[in-house]
Design a protein around this motif. Structure first.
Motif, PDB file in Angstrom:
ATOM      1  N   VAL A  17       0.923  -1.226   0.059  1.00 30.49           N
ATOM      2  CA  VAL A  17       0.021  -0.179  -0.140  1.00 30.49           C
ATOM      3  C   VAL A  17       0.898   1.153   0.077  1.00 30.49           C
ATOM      4  CG1 VAL A  17      -1.627   1.324   1.410  1.00 30.49           C
ATOM      5  CG2 VAL A  17      -1.644  -1.327   1.267  1.00 30.49           C
ATOM      6  N   ARG A  18       0.753   2.341  -1.075  1.00 32.16           N
ATOM      7  CA  ARG A  18       1.533   3.334  -1.034  1.00 32.16           C
ATOM      8  C   ARG A  18       0.948   4.204   0.041  1.00 32.16           C
ATOM      9  NH1 ARG A  18       0.717   8.407  -3.344  1.00 32.16           N
ATOM     10  NH2 ARG A  18      -1.169   7.827  -4.195  1.00 32.16           N
ATOM     11  N   ARG A  23      -3.324   7.930   4.814  1.00 27.55           N
ATOM     12  CA  ARG A  23      -3.198   6.269   5.126  1.00 27.55           C
ATOM     13  C   ARG A  23      -2.538   6.062   6.265  1.00 27.55           C
ATOM     14  NH1 ARG A  23      -2.280   4.199  -1.221  1.00 27.55           N
ATOM     15  NH2 ARG A  23      -4.513   4.888  -1.862  1.00 27.55           N
ATOM     16  N   ARG A  56     -12.944   4.332   1.570  1.00 28.12           N
ATOM     17  CA  ARG A  56     -11.935   3.758   0.460  1.00 28.12           C
ATOM     18  C   ARG A  56     -10.680   3.374   1.176  1.00 28.12           C
ATOM     19  NH1 ARG A  56     -13.618   8.608  -2.165  1.00 28.12           N
ATOM     20  NH2 ARG A  56     -11.423   9.326  -1.924  1.00 28.12           N
ATOM     21  N   THR A  57     -10.162   3.773   2.288  1.00 26.07           N
ATOM     22  CA  THR A  57      -9.156   3.551   2.872  1.00 26.07           C
ATOM     23  C   THR A  57      -9.127   2.131   3.584  1.00 26.07           C
ATOM     24  OG1 THR A  57      -8.167   5.731   2.780  1.00 26.07           O
ATOM     25  CG2 THR A  57      -6.985   4.204   4.238  1.00 26.07           C
ATOM     26  N   ALA A  59     -11.492  -0.038   2.751  1.00 25.51           N
ATOM     27  CA  ALA A  59     -11.661  -1.247   1.904  1.00 25.51           C
ATOM     28  C   ALA A  59     -10.053  -1.504   1.468  1.00 25.51           C
ATOM     29  CB  ALA A  59     -12.442  -0.636   0.888  1.00 25.51           C
ATOM     30  N   LEU A  60      -9.406  -0.577   1.342  1.00 26.68           N
ATOM     31  CA  LEU A  60      -8.087  -0.943   0.749  1.00 26.68           C
ATOM     32  C   LEU A  60      -7.258  -1.649   1.832  1.00 26.68           C
ATOM     33  CD1 LEU A  60      -5.622  -0.342  -1.485  1.00 26.68           C
ATOM     34  CD2 LEU A  60      -5.150   1.570  -0.126  1.00 26.68           C
ATOM     35  N   PHE A  61      -7.292  -1.148   3.048  1.00 32.58           N
ATOM     36  CA  PHE A  61      -6.634  -1.735   4.119  1.00 32.58           C
ATOM     37  C   PHE A  61      -6.965  -3.293   4.307  1.00 32.58           C
ATOM     38  CE2 PHE A  61      -4.940   2.110   6.757  1.00 32.58           C
ATOM     39  CZ  PHE A  61      -4.476   2.513   5.818  1.00 32.58           C
ATOM     40  N   ARG A  62      -8.490  -3.407   4.329  1.00 35.65           N
ATOM     41  CA  ARG A  62      -8.912  -5.009   4.332  1.00 35.65           C
ATOM     42  C   ARG A  62      -8.248  -5.786   3.124  1.00 35.65           C
ATOM     43  NH1 ARG A  62     -15.210  -5.389   5.016  1.00 35.65           N
ATOM     44  NH2 ARG A  62     -14.573  -7.542   5.729  1.00 35.65           N
ATOM     45  N   GLU A  63      -8.585  -5.285   2.086  1.00 38.49           N
ATOM     46  CA  GLU A  63      -7.816  -6.092   0.923  1.00 38.49           C
ATOM     47  C   GLU A  63      -6.352  -6.446   0.869  1.00 38.49           C
ATOM     48  OE1 GLU A  63      -6.909  -5.003  -3.839  1.00 38.49           O
ATOM     49  OE2 GLU A  63      -8.555  -4.031  -2.842  1.00 38.49           O
ATOM     50  N   HIS A  64      -5.610  -5.490   1.718  1.00 40.08           N
ATOM     51  CA  HIS A  64      -4.316  -5.720   1.934  1.00 40.08           C
ATOM     52  C   HIS A  64      -3.712  -6.373   3.156  1.00 40.08           C
ATOM     53  CE1 HIS A  64      -2.568  -4.353  -2.006  1.00 40.08           C
ATOM     54  NE2 HIS A  64      -3.683  -3.679  -1.980  1.00 40.08           N
TER      55      HIS A  64
END
Length: 148
Positions: A17-18, A23, A56-57, A59-64
């Motif tokens: 994650v960038r 973030r 959105r963050t 969701a991104l954190f869950r994905e990663h």
């Protein structure tokens, strides 16, 4: 142990994650909490970031695999920072949660592992959500005090 800004950036990068300022702030806030938090609760804690960016963050954190989600009261999702390492195919931070029917708070029972689940052949486990419901010690103390 509190991480520094660079360590949060490194943790984000380890999870592919960038690292951006938002973030890093969101991850730091989640890791400082001792219990899961709703999107609305996180929005209250971080007033400088709007709800859509938080959503959105998360969701991104869950994905990663930086956070995991559990279902709280009335179907509201609660989010908690994972404490495990990067690169795992499953959430290696699975533990039991306790939901108090008195105060409606959710507590992490970090030292209580999720029971082993035997799946039928051909099924693959990705995560387990185990929530125990009851009365927390503070609510029980208040209840007993009111009964006297």
């Amino acid at each position: 142990m509190e991480l520094g800004r660079d360590e949060y950036a490194d943790l984000l990068q380890a999870h592919s994650v960038r690292p951006t300022s938002n973030r890093i702030l969101i991850l730091r806030t989640l890791r400082q909490l001792h219990s899961p938090v709703s999107l609305k609760g996180l929005e209250t804690l971080i007033e400088t970031i709007d709800k859509s960016i938080l959503s959105r963050t998360l969701a991104l954190f869950r994905e990663h695999r930086l956070v995991h989600a559990i279902e709280g009261s009335e179907g509201i999702m609660l989010f908690e920072a994972c404490r495990g390492g990067a690169g795992s195919e499953t959430d290696d931070d699975e533990h039991v949660h306790f939901y108090c029917t008195g105060c409606h708070k959710t507590f992490c029972l970090s030292d209580t592992p999720v029971p082993t689940i035997k799946l039928p052949e051909g099924f693959t486990l990705q995560s387990v959500n185990c929530v125990v419901k009851g009365i927390c010690k503070d609510c029980l103390r208040k209840l007993r005090r009111n009964l006297k």
